[in-house]
Design an enzyme around this catalytic site. Structure first.
Site, PDB file in Angstrom:
ATOM      1  N   GLY A   1       0.844  -1.201   0.000  1.00  0.00           N
ATOM      2  CA  GLY A   1       0.000   0.000   0.000  1.00  0.00           C
ATOM      3  C   GLY A   1       0.871   1.240   0.000  1.00  0.00           C
ATOM      4  O   GLY A   1       2.096   1.166   0.180  1.00  0.00           O
ATOM      5  N   LEU A   2       0.218   2.369  -0.188  1.00  0.00           N
ATOM      6  CA  LEU A   2       0.928   3.649  -0.274  1.00  0.00           C
ATOM      7  C   LEU A   2       1.677   3.965   1.017  1.00  0.00           C
ATOM      8  O   LEU A   2       1.345   3.418   2.077  1.00  0.00           O
ATOM      9  CB  LEU A   2      -0.086   4.780  -0.528  1.00  0.00           C
ATOM     10  CG  LEU A   2      -0.857   4.743  -1.853  1.00  0.00           C
ATOM     11  CD1 LEU A   2      -1.916   5.843  -1.859  1.00  0.00           C
ATOM     12  CD2 LEU A   2       0.101   4.911  -3.042  1.00  0.00           C
TER      13      LEU A   2
ATOM     14  N   ALA B   1       2.345   5.716   4.300  1.00  0.00           N
ATOM     15  CA  ALA B   1       1.421   6.240   5.329  1.00  0.00           C
ATOM     16  C   ALA B   1       0.028   5.617   5.268  1.00  0.00           C
ATOM     17  O   ALA B   1      -0.888   6.087   5.940  1.00  0.00           O
ATOM     18  CB  ALA B   1       1.317   7.766   5.277  1.00  0.00           C
ATOM     19  N   SER B   2      -0.129   4.547   4.468  1.00  0.00           N
ATOM     20  CA  SER B   2      -1.443   3.886   4.456  1.00  0.00           C
ATOM     21  C   SER B   2      -1.665   3.141   5.768  1.00  0.00           C
ATOM     22  O   SER B   2      -2.811   2.864   6.146  1.00  0.00           O
ATOM     23  CB  SER B   2      -1.560   2.933   3.254  1.00  0.00           C
ATOM     24  OG  SER B   2      -0.535   1.962   3.285  1.00  0.00           O
ATOM     25  N   GLY B   3      -0.572   2.783   6.465  1.00  0.00           N
ATOM     26  CA  GLY B   3      -0.726   2.114   7.764  1.00  0.00           C
ATOM     27  C   GLY B   3      -0.074   0.747   7.845  1.00  0.00           C
ATOM     28  O   GLY B   3      -0.304  -0.004   8.798  1.00  0.00           O
ATOM     29  N   LYS B   4       0.776   0.413   6.885  1.00  0.00           N
ATOM     30  CA  LYS B   4       1.401  -0.917   6.848  1.00  0.00           C
ATOM     31  C   LYS B   4       2.186  -1.212   8.133  1.00  0.00           C
ATOM     32  O   LYS B   4       1.969  -2.249   8.766  1.00  0.00           O
ATOM     33  CB  LYS B   4       2.335  -1.040   5.627  1.00  0.00           C
ATOM     34  CG  LYS B   4       1.637  -0.843   4.289  1.00  0.00           C
ATOM     35  CD  LYS B   4       2.607  -0.943   3.127  1.00  0.00           C
ATOM     36  CE  LYS B   4       3.694   0.105   3.091  1.00  0.00           C
ATOM     37  NZ  LYS B   4       3.220   1.503   2.959  1.00  0.00           N
ATOM     38  N   SER B   5       3.096  -0.317   8.502  1.00  0.00           N
ATOM     39  CA  SER B   5       3.942  -0.561   9.689  1.00  0.00           C
ATOM     40  C   SER B   5       3.093  -0.618  10.950  1.00  0.00           C
ATOM     41  O   SER B   5       3.308  -1.478  11.814  1.00  0.00           O
ATOM     42  CB  SER B   5       4.970   0.557   9.864  1.00  0.00           C
ATOM     43  OG  SER B   5       5.831   0.580   8.783  1.00  0.00           O
TER      44      SER B   5
ATOM     45  N   SER C   1       6.086  -1.833  -1.901  1.00  0.00           N
ATOM     46  CA  SER C   1       6.125  -2.850  -2.978  1.00  0.00           C
ATOM     47  C   SER C   1       5.102  -2.522  -4.063  1.00  0.00           C
ATOM     48  O   SER C   1       4.136  -3.257  -4.247  1.00  0.00           O
ATOM     49  CB  SER C   1       5.933  -4.263  -2.417  1.00  0.00           C
ATOM     50  OG  SER C   1       4.883  -4.375  -1.488  1.00  0.00           O
TER      51      SER C   1
HETATM   52  P1  ADP Z   1       3.226   2.955   6.210  1.00  0.00           P
HETATM   53  O1  ADP Z   1       3.999   1.871   6.922  1.00  0.00           O
HETATM   54  O2  ADP Z   1       2.158   2.415   5.302  1.00  0.00           O
HETATM   55  O3  ADP Z   1       4.076   3.980   5.560  1.00  0.00           O
HETATM   56  P2  ADP Z   1       2.692   3.958   8.856  1.00  0.00           P
HETATM   57  O4  ADP Z   1       2.072   2.839   9.628  1.00  0.00           O
HETATM   58  O5  ADP Z   1       4.139   4.252   9.072  1.00  0.00           O
HETATM   59  O6  ADP Z   1       2.353   3.743   7.315  1.00  0.00           O
HETATM   60  O7  ADP Z   1       1.916   5.310   9.130  1.00  0.00           O
HETATM   61  C1  ADP Z   1       0.517   5.369   9.129  1.00  0.00           C
HETATM   62  C2  ADP Z   1       0.085   6.542   9.993  1.00  0.00           C
HETATM   63  O8  ADP Z   1      -1.344   6.611   9.959  1.00  0.00           O
HETATM   64  C3  ADP Z   1       0.497   6.379  11.441  1.00  0.00           C
HETATM   65  O9  ADP Z   1       0.852   7.628  11.947  1.00  0.00           O
HETATM   66  C4  ADP Z   1      -0.772   5.835  12.096  1.00  0.00           C
HETATM   67  O10 ADP Z   1      -0.860   6.174  13.451  1.00  0.00           O
HETATM   68  C5  ADP Z   1      -1.858   6.555  11.287  1.00  0.00           C
HETATM   69  N1  ADP Z   1      -3.147   5.848  11.231  1.00  0.00           N
HETATM   70  C6  ADP Z   1      -4.339   6.434  11.457  1.00  0.00           C
HETATM   71  N2  ADP Z   1      -5.351   5.553  11.336  1.00  0.00           N
HETATM   72  C7  ADP Z   1      -4.797   4.369  11.007  1.00  0.00           C
HETATM   73  C8  ADP Z   1      -5.343   3.077  10.762  1.00  0.00           C
HETATM   74  N3  ADP Z   1      -6.662   2.845  10.804  1.00  0.00           N
HETATM   75  N4  ADP Z   1      -4.500   2.088  10.436  1.00  0.00           N
HETATM   76  C9  ADP Z   1      -3.149   2.333  10.369  1.00  0.00           C
HETATM   77  N5  ADP Z   1      -2.588   3.533  10.617  1.00  0.00           N
HETATM   78  C10 ADP Z   1      -3.399   4.563  10.932  1.00  0.00           C
END
Ligand code: ADP
Length: 196
Positions: free
Chosen positions: A31-32, A34-38, A105
Site C-alpha cells: 500500500g501507499l 502512510a497507508s498504515g502498513k507498519s 512494494s
Molecule cells: P506505512 O507503513 O504504510 O508507511 P505507517 O504505519 O508508518 O504507514 O503510518 C501510518 C500513519 O497513519 C500512522 O501515523 C498511524 O498512526 C496513522 N493511522 C491512522 N489511522 C490508522 C489506521 N486505521 N491504520 C493504520 N494507521 C493509521
C-alpha cells in the site's frame, strides 16, 4: 549455479513448524506510504506474540539501512529491493517463522515473483487501501509534503505508479478500520487457513 549445492540439513521445515506449533508464512502488506502498513504490522505481531507465535516484522526503512542500503528508488532498484526481501523472507519461512513485511512494494510483478518463490499457500497479500489525500494528510514522516514540493523523485502515488493487487488475500480500508480491527481480521484469515 555451477559448483553450488543446496545443503539439506537433518531438521526440516515440517520439524520446525511442529516446534513453533504454527506454519511458516509471509503476511505481505502492500500500500501507499502512510497507508498504515507498519502500524498494522506491529499491532498484528503483538497479537501473534501474545499467542506464542514466532514472528518477525520486516520494515521498509530498516531494510534500507542495511541489506539494501546500496539501492535507491528507480524501478530497477525497487525490483532488486523486493527480490532480496523475498529471498530473505523465504528463509524465514523455511525457519518456520511468520514473517510480516511492510513495504510499499508498488510493482505487481515484483510481488508476484515473491509469491511464486515462497508458494501461493504461504503468501498472504494484504492490501492496505487508503485514499492518497488521507495518506498525505497523515504524512507521519513529512514525505508527501516533500514529494509534492518536488524534493523526492519517484515517490509512489505522487511521481511514481502504484499497482494495486488484483486478487489480495484481504483488503483493509485503513481510513475506516482501526489497526486493532484490521489485525483481528488478519488473525481470522490465518485461523481459517490453519496457519495458526
Ligand atoms: P506505512 O507503513 O504504510 O508507511 P505507517 O504505519 O508508518 O504507514 O503510518 C501510518 C500513519 O497513519 C500512522 O501515523 C498511524 O498512526 C496513522 N493511522 C491512522 N489511522 C490508522 C489506521 N486505521 N491504520 C493504520 N494507521 C493509521
Amino acid at each position: 549455479m555451477p559448483n553450488v549445492y543446496w545443503f539439506k540439513g537433518q531438521v526440516s521445515r515440517d520439524d520446525r513448524e511442529k516446534l513453533h506449533a504454527h506454519k511458516g508464512v509471509v503476511i505481505w502488506f502492500t500500500g501507499l506510504s502512510a497507508s498504515g502498513k507498519s502500524t498494522i504490522a506491529n499491532q498484528l505481531e503483538k497479537i501473534l506474540y501474545d499467542r506464542r507465535c514466532s514472528t518477525y516484522v520486516f520494515d521498509g526503512d530498516n531494510v534500507r539501512h542495511g541489506l539494501c542500503k546500496d539501492l535507491g528508488f528507480s524501478d530497477a532498484d525497487r525490483t532488486e529491493n523486493i527480490r532480496r526481501i523475498g529471498e530473505m523472507v523465504n528463509l524465514f519461512i523455511d525457519a518456520g517463522i511468520i514473517a510480516i513485511t511492510a513495504f510499499i512494494s508498488p510493482i505487481r510483478q515484483d510481488r508476484k515473483k515473491v509469491c511464486d518463490l515462497v508458494g501461493k499457500d504461504r503468501f498472504f497479500e494484504i492490501y492496505i487501501q487508503c485514499p492518497i489525500d488521507i495518506c498525505a494528510e497523515r504524512d507521519p514522516k513529512g514525505l508527501y509534503q516533500k514529494a509534492i514540493a518536488g524534493l523526492i523523485p519517484n515517490f509512489t502515488g505522487v511521481s511514481a505508479p502504484y499497482d494495486p493487487p488484483e486478487n489480495p488475500s484481504l483488503i483493509i480500508n485503513s481510513d475506516k478500520e482501526d489497526p486493532q480491527t484490521a489485525s483481528n481480521r488478519i488473525i481470522e484469515l490465518l485461523e481459517k487457513h490453519n496457519i495458526i
